[in-house]
Scaffold this active site. Structure first.
Site, PDB file in Angstrom:
ATOM      1  CB  VAL A   1       4.730   4.967   1.216  1.00  0.00           C
ATOM      2  CG1 VAL A   1       5.927   4.979   0.293  1.00  0.00           C
ATOM      3  CG2 VAL A   1       5.156   4.660   2.640  1.00  0.00           C
ATOM      4  CB  CYS A   2       4.228   9.066  -2.861  1.00  0.00           C
ATOM      5  SG  CYS A   2       3.918   9.300  -4.628  1.00  0.00           S
ATOM      6  CB  VAL A   3       1.653   4.415  -5.262  1.00  0.00           C
ATOM      7  CG1 VAL A   3       0.901   5.430  -6.110  1.00  0.00           C
ATOM      8  CG2 VAL A   3       1.837   3.126  -6.043  1.00  0.00           C
TER       9      VAL A   3
END
Lengths: 134, 134
Positions: B81-83
């Site tokens: 998941v992209c931070v």
């Protein structure tokens, strides 16, 4: 790490949805990986690099200045669809002057923007290893 | 073939995550390796462990989570998941929650938060990067 040809397709207006902003974030991060990078602006995506953007009235961050940094990140192949400009009554004069300094030519400042037809863009896309569409 | 997946839309609102899941499952069944699944834009919402769909509907988050324990050769499918996309949408794991002084976390343990570099690396390392979304 091997080098691949990446193209980022920017298809949506800069405001209204978050795609344009988060696409630019990917492009800037990707620069650290020293890949062969191209950007294309098509459809409403051409509005992302339009001159004189002002977001004062809509409470959104105006991130258009960030596109000027692309040249410093060695992102200097910026393709803009001629058809998409024309359909919207726009020309190259309506776009921000995005430039880079050419190290092979005594750091002369040159434009990164190339206006191309959709047929030419199709050919460029077919030559890429990775196509990210936003 | 080594394949990576990018998902750009949230669950239920859009079919992108469902289609990506079916594609991923079919690819594994055919003996392909899934190098990484990267969740970006509203796609990060696919990682919420608080998701509670009606009982007669599919549970997209759990479907992805269950996939996480069975790749072709028994290795894990990486669910990343992209931070930056996650934090601005209120998706946090334990570490990000404590870092930002927030008293809860909602990322399913089968997923992990990481940076956009993971997407670029997936593009470089994989034979194909398949993007699902608008």
């Amino acid at each position: 790490m091997s080098t691949k040809k990446f193209i980022y397709l920017n298809r949506k207006a800069p405001y209204g949805t978050v795609y344009a902003l988060e696409s630019l974030e990917v492009v800037l991060i990707a620069a650290a990986f020293e890949q062969d990078v191209s950007l294309a602006f098509i459809d409403d995506g051409v509005y992302q690099i339009i001159k004189g953007q002002n977001t004062d009235g809509i409470g959104m961050k105006n991130f258009s200045k960030t596109y000027h940094a692309l040249g410093d990140y060695d992102v200097n192949k910026i393709y803009v669809s001629a058809e998409s400009l024309e359909e919207r009554g726009l020309s190259v004069d309506d776009l921000m002057p995005l430039t880079y300094e050419d190290e092979d030519d005594d750091w002369a400042e040159k434009t990164s923007i190339k206006i191309i037809s959709n047929v030419q863009l199709t050919k460029i896309m077919s030559e890429q290893d990775v196509c990210l569409s936003f | 073939m080594k394949i990576s997946i990018q998902i750009n839309e949230g669950p239920y609102q859009h079919q992108a995550s469902d289609s990506a899941y079916q594609f991923t499952k079919a690819a594994i069944a055919k003996g392909h390796e899934i190098f990484r699944v990267f969740f970006y834009h509203d796609g990060v919402d696919n990682a919420s462990r608080f998701t509670v769909p009606p009982q007669d509907d599919r549970h997209i988050v759990n479907k992805w989570a269950e996939l996480g324990i069975k790749n072709a050769d028994g290795s894990d499918v990486e669910l990343v998941v992209c931070v930056a996309a996650a934090l601005r949408r209120g998706m946090l794991d334990e570490s990000e929650a404590s870092k930002n002084g927030i008293d809860g976390n909602n990322i399913h343990p089968a997923f992990r938060i990481s940076g956009l570099g993971q997407l670029i690396e997936a593009g470089i390392q994989s034979d194909r990067l398949v993007v699902f979304g608008d």
